[in-house]
Design a protein around this motif. Structure first.
Motif, PDB file in Angstrom:
ATOM      1  N   PRO A 116      -2.194  65.902  13.184  1.00 14.82           N
ATOM      2  CA  PRO A 116      -2.654  66.823  11.841  1.00 14.82           C
ATOM      3  C   PRO A 116      -1.347  67.638  11.310  1.00 14.82           C
ATOM      4  CG  PRO A 116      -4.421  66.685  13.049  1.00 14.82           C
ATOM      5  CD  PRO A 116      -3.307  66.297  14.106  1.00 14.82           C
ATOM      6  N   VAL A 117      -0.940  67.537  10.063  1.00 18.69           N
ATOM      7  CA  VAL A 117       0.017  68.617   9.654  1.00 18.69           C
ATOM      8  C   VAL A 117      -0.524  69.736   8.849  1.00 18.69           C
ATOM      9  CG1 VAL A 117       1.879  68.687   7.862  1.00 18.69           C
ATOM     10  CG2 VAL A 117       1.485  66.525   9.257  1.00 18.69           C
ATOM     11  N   THR A 118      -0.336  70.972   9.264  1.00 15.48           N
ATOM     12  CA  THR A 118      -0.809  72.277   8.845  1.00 15.48           C
ATOM     13  C   THR A 118       0.129  72.851   8.270  1.00 15.48           C
ATOM     14  OG1 THR A 118      -0.819  73.506  10.563  1.00 15.48           O
ATOM     15  CG2 THR A 118      -2.564  71.908  10.660  1.00 15.48           C
ATOM     16  N   GLY A 156      -4.311  61.997   9.242  1.00 12.66           N
ATOM     17  CA  GLY A 156      -3.951  60.609   8.859  1.00 12.66           C
ATOM     18  C   GLY A 156      -5.330  59.884   9.207  1.00 12.66           C
ATOM     19  N   ILE A 157      -5.406  58.905   8.185  1.00 14.32           N
ATOM     20  CA  ILE A 157      -6.679  57.971   8.583  1.00 14.32           C
ATOM     21  C   ILE A 157      -5.851  56.800   8.926  1.00 14.32           C
ATOM     22  CG2 ILE A 157      -8.514  56.801   7.672  1.00 14.32           C
ATOM     23  CD1 ILE A 157      -8.812  59.058   5.643  1.00 14.32           C
ATOM     24  N   LEU A 181      -4.043  54.065   6.792  1.00 13.09           N
ATOM     25  CA  LEU A 181      -4.885  53.792   5.608  1.00 13.09           C
ATOM     26  C   LEU A 181      -5.245  54.712   4.662  1.00 13.09           C
ATOM     27  CD1 LEU A 181      -7.260  51.666   7.829  1.00 13.09           C
ATOM     28  CD2 LEU A 181      -5.391  51.053   6.803  1.00 13.09           C
ATOM     29  N   GLY A 182      -5.232  55.924   4.972  1.00 19.94           N
ATOM     30  CA  GLY A 182      -5.550  57.088   4.044  1.00 19.94           C
ATOM     31  C   GLY A 182      -5.419  58.275   4.655  1.00 19.94           C
ATOM     32  N   LEU A 183      -5.601  59.510   3.911  1.00 23.79           N
ATOM     33  CA  LEU A 183      -5.631  60.879   3.991  1.00 23.79           C
ATOM     34  C   LEU A 183      -6.875  61.787   4.084  1.00 23.79           C
ATOM     35  CD1 LEU A 183      -2.286  61.468   2.135  1.00 23.79           C
ATOM     36  CD2 LEU A 183      -2.298  60.729   4.394  1.00 23.79           C
ATOM     37  N   LEU A 184      -7.171  62.624   5.157  1.00 21.77           N
ATOM     38  CA  LEU A 184      -8.359  63.296   4.765  1.00 21.77           C
ATOM     39  C   LEU A 184      -7.415  64.649   4.817  1.00 21.77           C
ATOM     40  CD1 LEU A 184     -11.382  64.087   5.196  1.00 21.77           C
ATOM     41  CD2 LEU A 184     -10.895  64.471   7.602  1.00 21.77           C
TER      42      LEU A 184
END
Ligand code: ADP
Length: 732
Positions: free
Chosen positions: A372-374, A415-416, A447-450
Motif C-alpha cells: 500500500p502507498v500512504t 493495489g488490486i 486490476l484496480g485500486l482501493l
C-alpha cells in the motif's frame, strides 16, 4: 406585547452582541474560504440573516429595532430551508415553482408576514387592537417554520440507502430539533424561559458551527467527530478564560492580555486540536469498532459474490460501517487497460477516471512494491531524501505520487492485483505475461485500486490493519477475475443457445414463406389473363406474412446481438412514462371494451444504472403481452380489462431494489405454459414470435436484475422486473 416582554431586560444586550459577532465569524470564514458553490452561498445567506437578527436585538430599548429584528427572524426558517435543500442536493433548478431553493408558496407566506408586521408597527400606538398580537403570532409561526425547515434532513434520511449516512443525518436532525426547541424556550416569557437570547441561541451557534464544518469537509460528520470538536472548542474556551482570569488577577493591562491571548491561540491551536481530536477518536471509534473483525467478515462475504457491482458495493458499505475512514473508493481497470474508472465511493466524490499513462508513478510503485502507498510514508521518504540531498528526479516522482493521492481523495492506495491464476490463464492462451522488469503494463496485473482515507487523524492505520486491508483488496481481485470468467461463460452459453435457435428460426421462416409462395402463385395471372377477383385477399396475406417474417428476424437479431451500450443513471418512472407513449394505439383499442391502463408510480424512486432504450424495450414487451392477454377479456365476469403498471422500492438480499410491476386481470397463465415461458420461440399466440420474454430476460439480467412471474389460471398475471439500485449518492 413586545414591550411587555422586554421590560426587565437591559437596554443593551451584550449576549446579542456576542451572538452577532460569532455568526459574523462563522459566515466570514466561509466567505474567506473563497469557495463559491451554491451551498456555500446559501450558508453565507443563513449567517447574514442570523447576524442581522442578533444585530437588531442589541439595542432592545428601541421599538423600531425590535420590529426590524422580528422582520429578520421571519426570514430565518426560509434561509435555513434554502441552505438545507441546496446542501442536500434537493434543489433542482429545473423544478418549477422554486425560487432560490425555496417553494414559491413559502415566499408568499413570508411576504404576508412581513406586510402584517409592517402594518402592526404603524398600529403600535393601540396596545389593545388585534395588531398588537402580531409580533407574538409571528414568533409562533417562525417556530413552526423552523421545525418545518428541518424537513430536507428527514427527506434525505428516508432517501439514503447507507446505514451510516442515515445515522449521521438522524443526529443532525435530532440536534437541529433540540436547538430549535431550546431557542424557543429562550424566548418564552419568564419564569418559563430566560426572556432573551441565551442557552438556545448559543446552541444555535454551535449547530451552525457543525453545519459549517460539514460544509468545509464536504461530508457528514459522525458523532465522535462532533464530540471531538466539542471537546476542542470547550478546551479552548476554558484555556482562554483561565488565561484572562489569571492575567487580570496578576494585574496585567487589558491590551496586553489581548495580545497574549492572540499569541496563545496562534501557537497552541494546531497541536492542541490534533492532540485532542486524536484522543477522542481513540476513546470512541477505536474501542467500539474493531476494524480487524469487519475486514475478516468482508473477506468471507466477498468469496460468495460473483457480480462485480455487488462486490464493490459490499466492500464500500462494510468499510463505511467500520467508522474508521471518512473516504473510500474503488477503481477498476477499463476494457482497453488505458485507465482506471471509478466504480463506487463514499465521502466526497473523487476523480471519475485515472489515466494509466499520466499517473504512471503511482501505478509503477504499486506494481513494483505490491505494498500500500500512504501519504505519511511518502512524506517521510520525502523528508529523508531532502535531508540527504537526494536526486531531484526522485523527489519529483514522490510529489507526483502525492498529487495523484490527493486527486483520489486517498490517504492510502492499495493495489488490486490479478492473482497468479489469471497469469496462468493468460499464458495458456499464448499471450506473454509482462516480465517483472517491465511492470508498467498496469492493466494486465493491476486490476484496480482501493483508496481510503481518514481525514480526522494523522497516520490513521496501523501496519497490521493495512495488511488486512490489502488482503481484502486481493480478495476483490479474485472476484474481478471470477466475474470476468463468468461473463465469458455466459457468452459461450448464449452462443450455444443461438446455434440451437437457428433451427427454430428456420422453421419459423419456412411456414410463412410457404404461405407467401402459395398466395403469390394463386394471384399470379397466366399469360393473357387478368388478376383474379380475390387477388386483394391474397395480397393481404402476402403483406401480413412478410411483416411477421420481418418481426421474427428482427427479434432474433435482437436476441443474437451482444448487449452493449453505456449504462447510465436512469429514472425508471420516466422510462415507464415514455413506454406508455410508445404503446401503439391498436394495442389499446383492440378489445371490446378497450383495456384500461392504470399507472401507480412511486415518487422519489432511487435511480438504477441501465440503458433507457433497452429498459423501454422490456417494459414495452411486458405491457404488450398483458394487453394481448387481455384481448381474451378479463378473468372475472363483470370486471373491465385492466393493466396496472406500478413502481416501488424494496429491500432485497443484496441491498435496495426497484421493481416495476405489470399486473393484468386477464386469463392468467396455464401451468403447462408457465414451464415454457422464457424459452426462445415458445408462444401460444397465433401471431406471436415467442422471443419477447427471452429478450426481456436477457436485457434485465444484463442490468443485474431479474423478472418474476406470478399467475394463476383465471386470476390474471403479474410480471415484475426487479433492478438493483445504484449506490446512494454522496451527501455534500
Ligand atoms: P409472444 O408474445 O410473441 O408470444 P413472449 O415471449 O412475449 O412471446 O410470450 C410467450 C408466451 O407467454 C405468450 O405466448 C403467452 O402465452 C405467455 N404470456 C406472456 N405474458 C402473458 C400474460 N400477461 N398473460 C398470459 N400469458 C402471457
Amino acid at each position: 406585547m413586545l414591550e411587555g416582554v422586554e421590560r426587565d431586560i437591559p437596554a443593551f444586550s451584550s449576549i446579542s452582541t456576542l451572538l452577532a459577532a460569532l455568526t459574523l465569524v462563522l459566515g466570514g470564514a466561509v466567505v474567506l474560504s473563497g469557495r463559491r458553490r451554491k451551498a456555500y452561498l446559501a450558508f453565507i445567506g443563513l449567517c447574514a440573516n442570523l447576524f442581522l437578527w442578533h444585530l437588531f436585538c442589541i439595542y432592545r430599548s428601541s421599538t423600531a429595532l425590535a420590529y426590524l429584528a422580528l422582520g429578520c427572524l421571519c426570514f430565518v426558517p426560509v434561509s435555513l430551508l434554502a441552505f438545507l435543500r441546496t446542501w442536500l442536493g434537493e434543489n433542482r433548478s429545473q423544478e418549477s415553482g422554486i425560487l432560490l431553493g425555496v417553494p414559491r408558496s413559502v415566499w408568499v407566506l413570508l411576504g404576508a408576514e412581513e406586510a402584517a408586521l409592517l402594518y402592526a408597527y404603524t398600529q403600535r400606538a393601540y396596545p389593545h387592537s388585534f395588531w398588537a398580537h402580531v409580533p407574538s403570532l409571528i414568533r409562533v409561526l417562525t417556530l413552526v417554520g423552523l421545525y418545518a425547515a428541518l424537513s430536507p434532513l428527514l427527506h434525505a434520511y428516508r432517501r439514503s440507502m447507507s446505514r451510516v449516512e442515515k445515522r449521521r443525518l438522524l443526529y443532525l436532525l435530532g440536534v437541529g430539533a433540540i436547538t430549535v426547541t431550546a431557542a424557543a424556550i429562550d424566548h418564552l416569557p419568564s419564569p418559563y424561559g430566560s426572556g432573551g437570547p441565551a442557552t438556545g441561541s448559543l446552541l444555535t451557534i454551535v449547530y451552525l458551527y457543525f453545519l459549517q464544518q460539514t460544509l468545509f469537509l464536504d461530508r457528514l460528520l459522525d458523532i465522535n467527530e462532533l464530540l471531538a470538536k466539542v471537546v476542542v472548542l470547550s478546551a479552548f474556551v476554558l484555556l482562554l478564560s483561565a488565561i484572562l482570569t489569571l492575567m487580570t488577577l496578576i494585574g496585567v493591562e487589558q491590551k496586553q492580555v489581548v495580545t497574549l491571548v492572540a499569541f496563545v491561540i496562534l501557537i497552541l491551536y494546531e497541536p492542541l486540536r490534533n492532540l485532542l481530536e486524536a484522543q477522542v477518536h481513540k476513546w470512541t471509534a477505536r474501542e467500539r469498532y474493531e476494524l480487524k473483525q469487519h475486514l475478516g467478515e468482508l473477506r468471507n462475504a466477498l468469496t460468495n459474490i460473483i457480480d462485480l457491482r455487488e462486490a464493490v458495493r459490499k466492500v464500500l458499505s462494510l468499510l463505511e460501517e467500520t467508522q474508521r475512514m471518512t473516504h473510500a473508493s474503488v477503481y477498476l481497470v477499463d476494457a482497453d487497460g488505458a485507465g482506471y474508472e471509478l466504480q463506487g465511493h463514499f465521502g466526497p466524490r473523487p476523480v471519475e477516471r485515472l489515466d494509466a499513462a499520466a499517473r504512471r508513478p503511482l501505478l509503477w510503485r504499486l506494481l513494483a512494491t505490491r505494498q500500500p502507498v500512504t501519504l505519511e510514508q511518502l512524506e517521510r521518504e520525502r523528508q529523508s531524501l531532502a535531508a540527504t540531498g537526494g536526486a531531484t528526479a526522485e523527489l519529483e516522482n514522490l510529489d507526483a505520487i502525492g498529487r495523484t493521492l490527493l486527486e483520489l481523495h486517498a490517504g492510502v492506495v492499495i493495489g488490486i492485483f490479478a492473482s497468479t491464476l489469471e497469469r496462468k490463464e493468460t499464458e495458456r492462451q499464448g499471450m506473454p505475461w509482462p516480465a517483472e522488469e517491465e511492470p508498467w503494463v498496469p492493466g494486465e496485473t493491476l486490476l484496480g485500486l482501493l483508496c481510503i482515507k481518514d481525514d480526522r487523524i494523522p497516520d490513521p492505520f496501523a501496519p497490521d490493519e493495512l495488511e488486512r486491508l490489502a488482503s481484502v483488496a486481493s480478495q476483490l481481485g479474485i472476484t474481478v477475475q471470477n466475474s470476468k470468467l463468468y461473463e465469458r461463460m455466459k457468452e459461450r452459453d448464449r452462443l450455444a443457445a443461438l446455434g440451437e435457435m437457428a433451427a427454430g428460426l428456420a422453421h419459423e421462416i419456412r411456414n410463412p414463406l410457404g404461405a407467401i409462395k402459395g398466395a403469390a402463385e394463386l394471384v399470379a395471372p397466366r399469360p393473357g389473363e387478368k388478376l383474379p377477383e380475390d387477388a386483394a385477399d391474397f395480397l393481404q396475406i402476402i403483406v401480413e406474412e412478410t411483416r411477421r417474417l420481418n418481426r421474427v428476424v428482427s427479434q432474433f437479431l435482437d436476441y443474437a446481438r451482444p448487449l452493449r451500450g453505456e449504462l447510465v443513471l436512469v429514472d425508471v418512472n420516466e422510462v415507464v412514462r415514455r413506454t406508455l407513449l410508445l404503446l401503439p394505439q391498436e394495442a389499446r383499442g383492440g378489445q371490446n371494451p378497450p383495456a384500461e391502463i392504470q399507472l401507480a408510480l412511486m415518487p422519489d424512486l432511487p435511480p438504477v444504472r441501465g440503458d433507457p432504450e433497452q429498459l423501454r424495450q422490456v417494459f414495452l414487451n411486458l405491457a404488450l403481452n398483458a394487453l394481448q392477454a387481455l384481448e381474451a377479456g378479463p378473468c372475472a365476469p363483470g370486471e373491465s380489462p385492466r393493466l396496472t403498471i406500478s413502481t416501488a422500492q424494496r429491500r432485497g438480499r443484496n441491498g435496495m431494489q426497484v421493481e416495476v410491476r405489470f399486473a393484468d386481470n386477464g386469463p392468467g397463465i396455464a401451468p403447462s405454459t408457465r414451464k415454457s415461458l422464457f424459452i426462445p420461440f415458445f408462444t401460444t399466440r397465433e401471431r406471436g414470435t415467442g422471443l419477447g420474454l427471452p429478450i426481456s430476460q436477457r436485457i434485465v439480467e444484463h442490468h443485474g436484475g431479474t423478472i418474476e412471474v406470478r399467475s394463476r389460471l383465471g386470476q390474471g398475471a403479474t410480471f415484475t422486473v426487479v433492478l438493483p439500485v445504484e449506490e446512494a449518492p454522496p451527501t455534500r
